[in-house]
Design an enzyme around this catalytic site. Sequence first.
Site, mmCIF file in Angstrom:
data_model
loop_
_atom_site.group_PDB
_atom_site.id
_atom_site.type_symbol
_atom_site.label_atom_id
_atom_site.label_comp_id
_atom_site.label_asym_id
_atom_site.label_seq_id
_atom_site.Cartn_x
_atom_site.Cartn_y
_atom_site.Cartn_z
ATOM 1 N N GLU A 31 -5.791 4.504 2.265
ATOM 2 C CA GLU A 31 -4.972 5.466 2.526
ATOM 3 C C GLU A 31 -5.817 6.565 2.935
ATOM 4 O OE1 GLU A 31 -3.366 9.369 2.226
ATOM 5 O OE2 GLU A 31 -2.082 6.714 2.130
ATOM 6 N N SER B 56 -1.382 3.858 2.330
ATOM 7 C CA SER B 56 -0.535 2.752 0.913
ATOM 8 C C SER B 56 -0.535 3.784 -0.585
ATOM 9 C CB SER B 56 -1.609 1.845 0.516
ATOM 10 O OG SER B 56 -2.613 2.481 0.858
ATOM 11 N N ALA B 57 -0.921 5.121 -0.360
ATOM 12 C CA ALA B 57 -0.310 6.030 -1.191
ATOM 13 C C ALA B 57 0.543 6.496 -1.923
ATOM 14 C CB ALA B 57 -2.317 7.257 -1.750
ATOM 15 N N CYS C 278 10.687 7.168 5.700
ATOM 16 C CA CYS C 278 11.923 8.159 4.774
ATOM 17 C C CYS C 278 12.583 9.245 5.313
ATOM 18 C CB CYS C 278 11.077 8.807 3.481
ATOM 19 S SG CYS C 278 9.878 9.471 3.750
ATOM 20 N N SER D 106 2.801 2.019 -4.649
ATOM 21 C CA SER D 106 4.552 1.792 -4.411
ATOM 22 C C SER D 106 4.461 0.290 -4.095
ATOM 23 C CB SER D 106 5.646 2.628 -4.689
ATOM 24 O OG SER D 106 5.653 3.087 -3.675
#
EC number: 2.1.1.178
Length: 473
Positions: free
Chosen positions: A148, A125-126, A246, A129
């Site tokens: 995290e 999660s870090a 990503c 966002s």
Amino acid sequence: MHDNIFLPDAFLAQVQETMPSHLSMDEFVAACKRPLRRSIRVNTLKNSVEEFKKRAEEKQWQLDPVPWCDTGFWITRQESDTVKLGSTAEHMAGLFYIQEASSMMPVTALLKDNDNIEMALDMASAPGSKTTQLAAGMKNKGALVANEYSSSRVKILCSNVQRCGVSNVALTHFDGRVFGGWLPETFDSILLDAPCSGEGTIRKDPDAMHNWSPESVIEIGDTQRDLIKSAFHALKPGGVMVYSTCTLNHEENQNICHHLVTEFGDAVTFEPLGDLFENAEKALTKEGFLHIYPQIFDSEGFFVAKIRKNSATIAPEVKKRLGKFPFALANQKEIKAIEDELHNTLQLSIPETNELWIRDKEVWAFPKRMSSLIGEMRYHRIGFKLAETHKKGYRWQHEAIMAIAKADNPTSSELTIEQAREWYMGRDVRPDNVGKGETIVTFNGAVIGLGKWVGNRIKNGLPRELVRDGNLF
């Protein structure tokens, strides 16, 4: 233009081989060399999109909507060279989050046709966002476990959760591979934004590919397979999860999702995302995933898959070794004393979705939906810290004020721009009016902290780690 961007030949060959034929390599390379447009997401836990648009208009900020997120905007500011976006008053008050536009897509996909989330997990999660975006989508209801693995990133995750006024989150600090065994079939919604090779981040970081190699892609794929299996075990039958990265290669994207089918067969269904937003079909794969190359929407490269669990799976057996949970549920006498003083001093009340727990002299407000998970694993923190007890009552905490206070509170004190700058520098302020007792401090109609009247000044209650200097708004 990032003319000096590093694009390894092996990477370009990989893209050439896997990119759909209707997309151009020349356009791909040109897009990689263009700087990324700045984007933000309005935090609807603090203000509505319409309210934020009015603020932006007053400041002459240009907002262009992100098609796949109704709270997301590309932003253009005249003062961008003199005041950093993160140093604007609106950002510091948690009214918006600086978030790359593509990274808003996974949460949008998870929330689609999924309005009543009771128990969610953000497995990686870090910096926060997507955690804060998901919490806003849940309207601070239910419970959201934000995990995290990196200890250095837990602190910034915690800071962003507090700044944005999130009250339904429990933070954990584990390797995500533990969740399938520790909490099998527990969550109705899971987000796995997996650690990846970052091929899609070139526009933000021209050096992103310097450590890239085909071997590193294969290595990180092994981790991703473990994580997605763990997430699937932790998902309730009938629940949905989103897997995202990503990066652009198939090894870390399509192949990871297909591995899930290999492992679990008919228990896995891929839910098509072609109607997630207008023109989503431009990035649609044959499976219904979104594989976003940077030239398609002028964004970062990204991959998003939505997966439904149709039936139960047999989770791995594990032995938990947990110490005694250090909190105790507050009794009725304690609850009344705390609620009465909170109302009498600040005209505030505990959210109906939270309940009070006590550890020594600390008072915390946990999400009620977390009660079934108490004792099931260790937590870095749960909910928000409301107060510390002392001999004269309770000392209310900054993070609680950011979570539950509104600017129109009767006890609030509005600062001028000069006073607000002084406040963020950790200094006491002297407004024209004079009050008494504790006061909720606001600037430009937004809550920025808690102070206490001492004579004709407000004593600064900003936590030391939030004190700023430099060029502020």
